[in-house]
Design a protein around this motif. Structure first.
Motif, PDB file in Angstrom:
ATOM      1  N   ASN A  67       0.808  -1.225   0.000  1.00 23.39           N
ATOM      2  CA  ASN A  67       0.000   0.000   0.000  1.00 23.39           C
ATOM      3  C   ASN A  67       0.840   1.275   0.000  1.00 23.39           C
ATOM      4  O   ASN A  67       0.583   2.214   0.758  1.00 23.39           O
ATOM      5  N   GLY A  68       1.877   1.292  -0.834  1.00 21.50           N
ATOM      6  CA  GLY A  68       2.681   2.494  -0.978  1.00 21.50           C
ATOM      7  C   GLY A  68       3.753   2.688   0.071  1.00 21.50           C
ATOM      8  O   GLY A  68       4.458   3.708   0.068  1.00 21.50           O
ATOM      9  N   THR A  69       3.907   1.728   0.986  1.00 18.76           N
ATOM     10  CA  THR A  69       4.954   1.816   2.013  1.00 18.76           C
ATOM     11  C   THR A  69       5.957   0.691   1.820  1.00 18.76           C
ATOM     12  O   THR A  69       5.587  -0.487   1.769  1.00 18.76           O
ATOM     13  N   TYR A  70       7.203   1.068   1.697  1.00 16.95           N
ATOM     14  CA  TYR A  70       8.300   0.117   1.498  1.00 16.95           C
ATOM     15  C   TYR A  70       9.217   0.197   2.718  1.00 16.95           C
ATOM     16  O   TYR A  70       9.619   1.290   3.132  1.00 16.95           O
ATOM     17  N   ALA A  71       9.543  -0.951   3.308  1.00 12.21           N
ATOM     18  CA  ALA A  71      10.412  -0.974   4.494  1.00 12.21           C
ATOM     19  C   ALA A  71      11.529  -1.987   4.310  1.00 12.21           C
ATOM     20  O   ALA A  71      11.299  -3.099   3.819  1.00 12.21           O
ATOM     21  N   GLU A  72      12.741  -1.596   4.686  1.00 13.86           N
ATOM     22  CA  GLU A  72      13.908  -2.466   4.624  1.00 13.86           C
ATOM     23  C   GLU A  72      14.466  -2.696   6.026  1.00 13.86           C
ATOM     24  O   GLU A  72      14.571  -1.753   6.813  1.00 13.86           O
ATOM     25  N   SER A  73      14.843  -3.933   6.315  1.00 11.99           N
ATOM     26  CA  SER A  73      15.579  -4.257   7.531  1.00 11.99           C
ATOM     27  C   SER A  73      16.952  -4.745   7.098  1.00 11.99           C
ATOM     28  O   SER A  73      17.069  -5.752   6.389  1.00 11.99           O
ATOM     29  N   ILE A  74      17.992  -4.048   7.512  1.00  5.81           N
ATOM     30  CA  ILE A  74      19.340  -4.314   7.010  1.00  5.81           C
ATOM     31  C   ILE A  74      19.975  -5.496   7.743  1.00  5.81           C
ATOM     32  O   ILE A  74      20.067  -5.509   8.971  1.00  5.81           O
ATOM     33  N   ALA A  75      20.428  -6.486   6.967  1.00  3.60           N
ATOM     34  CA  ALA A  75      21.090  -7.670   7.528  1.00  3.60           C
ATOM     35  C   ALA A  75      22.599  -7.639   7.275  1.00  3.60           C
ATOM     36  O   ALA A  75      23.359  -8.278   8.008  1.00  3.60           O
ATOM     37  N   TYR A  76      23.043  -6.896   6.260  1.00  2.00           N
ATOM     38  CA  TYR A  76      24.469  -6.743   5.975  1.00  2.00           C
ATOM     39  C   TYR A  76      24.673  -5.469   5.173  1.00  2.00           C
ATOM     40  O   TYR A  76      23.798  -5.031   4.424  1.00  2.00           O
ATOM     41  N   PHE A  77      25.844  -4.861   5.379  1.00  6.38           N
ATOM     42  CA  PHE A  77      26.146  -3.591   4.728  1.00  6.38           C
ATOM     43  C   PHE A  77      27.663  -3.505   4.602  1.00  6.38           C
ATOM     44  O   PHE A  77      28.369  -3.418   5.611  1.00  6.38           O
ATOM     45  N   SER A  78      28.176  -3.563   3.390  1.00 11.81           N
ATOM     46  CA  SER A  78      29.624  -3.657   3.185  1.00 11.81           C
ATOM     47  C   SER A  78      30.371  -2.419   3.666  1.00 11.81           C
ATOM     48  O   SER A  78      31.543  -2.501   4.022  1.00 11.81           O
ATOM     49  N   ARG A  79      29.713  -1.275   3.693  1.00 12.89           N
ATOM     50  CA  ARG A  79      30.397  -0.030   4.038  1.00 12.89           C
ATOM     51  C   ARG A  79      30.391   0.282   5.532  1.00 12.89           C
ATOM     52  O   ARG A  79      31.198   1.079   6.003  1.00 12.89           O
ATOM     53  N   ASP A  80      29.473  -0.356   6.278  1.00  8.98           N
ATOM     54  CA  ASP A  80      29.351  -0.004   7.697  1.00  8.98           C
ATOM     55  C   ASP A  80      28.551  -1.082   8.428  1.00  8.98           C
ATOM     56  O   ASP A  80      27.327  -1.077   8.421  1.00  8.98           O
ATOM     57  N   ASN A  81      29.257  -2.004   9.081  1.00  9.59           N
ATOM     58  CA  ASN A  81      28.575  -3.090   9.787  1.00  9.59           C
ATOM     59  C   ASN A  81      27.661  -2.589  10.897  1.00  9.59           C
ATOM     60  O   ASN A  81      26.708  -3.267  11.288  1.00  9.59           O
ATOM     61  N   SER A  82      27.924  -1.385  11.412  1.00 14.73           N
ATOM     62  CA  SER A  82      27.113  -0.865  12.511  1.00 14.73           C
ATOM     63  C   SER A  82      25.689  -0.537  12.071  1.00 14.73           C
ATOM     64  O   SER A  82      24.808  -0.351  12.923  1.00 14.73           O
ATOM     65  N   ARG A  83      25.439  -0.468  10.782  1.00 16.51           N
ATOM     66  CA  ARG A  83      24.097  -0.159  10.290  1.00 16.51           C
ATOM     67  C   ARG A  83      23.187  -1.385  10.303  1.00 16.51           C
ATOM     68  O   ARG A  83      21.968  -1.264  10.134  1.00 16.51           O
ATOM     69  N   VAL A  84      23.765  -2.557  10.508  1.00 21.58           N
ATOM     70  CA  VAL A  84      22.973  -3.789  10.530  1.00 21.58           C
ATOM     71  C   VAL A  84      21.974  -3.739  11.684  1.00 21.58           C
ATOM     72  O   VAL A  84      22.301  -3.345  12.804  1.00 21.58           O
ATOM     73  N   GLY A  85      20.747  -4.153  11.383  1.00 26.08           N
ATOM     74  CA  GLY A  85      19.680  -4.135  12.377  1.00 26.08           C
ATOM     75  C   GLY A  85      18.749  -2.957  12.228  1.00 26.08           C
ATOM     76  O   GLY A  85      17.637  -2.966  12.768  1.00 26.08           O
ATOM     77  N   ALA A  86      19.180  -1.938  11.488  1.00 18.75           N
ATOM     78  CA  ALA A  86      18.339  -0.756  11.277  1.00 18.75           C
ATOM     79  C   ALA A  86      17.196  -1.088  10.329  1.00 18.75           C
ATOM     80  O   ALA A  86      17.335  -1.905   9.416  1.00 18.75           O
ATOM     81  N   THR A  87      16.048  -0.467  10.558  1.00 21.20           N
ATOM     82  CA  THR A  87      14.902  -0.596   9.658  1.00 21.20           C
ATOM     83  C   THR A  87      14.572   0.781   9.093  1.00 21.20           C
ATOM     84  O   THR A  87      14.442   1.748   9.852  1.00 21.20           O
ATOM     85  N   LEU A  88      14.479   0.860   7.782  1.00 22.31           N
ATOM     86  CA  LEU A  88      14.189   2.117   7.100  1.00 22.31           C
ATOM     87  C   LEU A  88      12.849   2.006   6.389  1.00 22.31           C
ATOM     88  O   LEU A  88      12.537   0.964   5.803  1.00 22.31           O
ATOM     89  N   GLN A  89      12.081   3.072   6.434  1.00 22.00           N
ATOM     90  CA  GLN A  89      10.754   3.063   5.805  1.00 22.00           C
ATOM     91  C   GLN A  89      10.667   4.184   4.769  1.00 22.00           C
ATOM     92  O   GLN A  89      11.147   5.296   5.003  1.00 22.00           O
ATOM     93  N   PHE A  90      10.047   3.879   3.636  1.00 22.30           N
ATOM     94  CA  PHE A  90       9.954   4.820   2.530  1.00 22.30           C
ATOM     95  C   PHE A  90       8.546   4.797   1.938  1.00 22.30           C
ATOM     96  O   PHE A  90       7.787   3.842   2.137  1.00 22.30           O
ATOM     97  N   ASP A  91       8.242   5.833   1.174  1.00 20.11           N
ATOM     98  CA  ASP A  91       7.044   5.841   0.347  1.00 20.11           C
ATOM     99  C   ASP A  91       7.450   5.394  -1.048  1.00 20.11           C
ATOM    100  O   ASP A  91       8.557   5.712  -1.514  1.00 20.11           O
ATOM    101  N   TYR A  92       6.577   4.649  -1.713  1.00 24.39           N
ATOM    102  CA  TYR A  92       6.904   4.245  -3.079  1.00 24.39           C
ATOM    103  C   TYR A  92       5.667   4.317  -3.968  1.00 24.39           C
ATOM    104  O   TYR A  92       4.524   4.230  -3.503  1.00 24.39           O
TER     105      TYR A  92
END
Length: 242
Positions: A188-213
């Motif tokens: 319904n127009g909402t996109y959410a990501e939960s980060i499991a790995y990030f090559s540039r910054d391991n500390s970002r793992v676990g973050a959840t980001l929400q967007f409109d699409y």
């Protein structure tokens, strides 16, 4: 018990393969395999569409990105042959293509590498945004120049069955720029990501980001705040069949 079952499975597979009785196409989907290594668990994730293959490797706890590689594949004589577009370890191993013997057993994908890996296929979780997307431009769309298939510099976003991954690379010189991935939902127009790995910054793992699409034709309009909390508006173009 789990180890014994795995060993028996491999023995049976070797018997069937030798007799020529195992031959199957690889079903599209996401596959997982956990490898115990030096006291830690290394997670392997495969995302396989009709013609594209991505293998990503990382540790969950503590979070640590290890590597990723991917490209277009074909199946020939029970071998998975991949013409790589990117390889995060290219500077170390110079690998640009793969030829991996495989078999399918009980819905699982067994890759006969140096250490046999038994990948379990996750349940299907199709969503509206599933598929390959290439970053085109910053929004809003005002007729500005776009990046696309003809450009050597690409940022690919690959979504499949509730898993996402973006990969920035340049096919000229086989340069790898970065990647990140994990799980996602799109409703319904909402996109959410939960980060499991990030090559540039391991500390970002676990973050959840929400967007409109919003999907407009072959474009995905993606609005919200990036991982640094800065406002963003991206337009992604649907890549051809993969």
């Amino acid at each position: 018990m789990k180890t014994t079952k795995s060993v028996l499975c491999i023995i049976l597979l070797l018997i069937l393969t030798a007799s020529g009785e195992v031959a199957a196409q690889i079903a599209k989907g996401v596959y997982h395999f956990d490898q115990e290594k030096e006291g830690s668990t290394v997670h392997h994730e495969l995302k396989i569409s009709d013609s594209y293959f991505i293998h990503s490797v990382y540790e969950k706890s503590p979070a640590k990105f290890i590597k990723t590689l991917g490209g277009f594949y074909a199946v020939e004589n029970n071998e998975l042959k991949v013409d790589l577009e990117f390889n995060s370890d290219y500077e170390k191993d110079s690998i640009t293509e793969l030829a991996i013997p495989y078999v399918i057993f009980d819905g699982n994908l067994i890759l006969n590498t140096n250490n046999k890996m038994i990948f379990v296929r996750a349940e299907s979780n199709e969503q509206e945004l599933d598929g390959p997307w290439l970053f085109a431009t910053r929004g809003p769309d005002e007729g500005q120049k776009r990046r696309g298939e003809a450009d050597s510099r690409k940022t690919l976003k690959f979504l499949l069955d509730g898993r996402f991954q973006w990969i920035a690379f340049d096919t000229e010189g086989f340069q790898f720029k970065g990647t990140g991935g994990g799980s996602y939902t799109a409703n319904n127009g909402t996109y959410a990501e939960s980060i499991a790995y990030f090559s540039r910054d391991n500390s970002r793992v676990g973050a959840t980001l929400q967007f409109d699409y919003e999907v407009k034709g072959d474009d995905w309009h993606h609005k919200g705040k990036n991982s640094q909390g800065e406002p963003m508006y991206e337009i992604w173009g649907k890549r051809g069949p993969m």
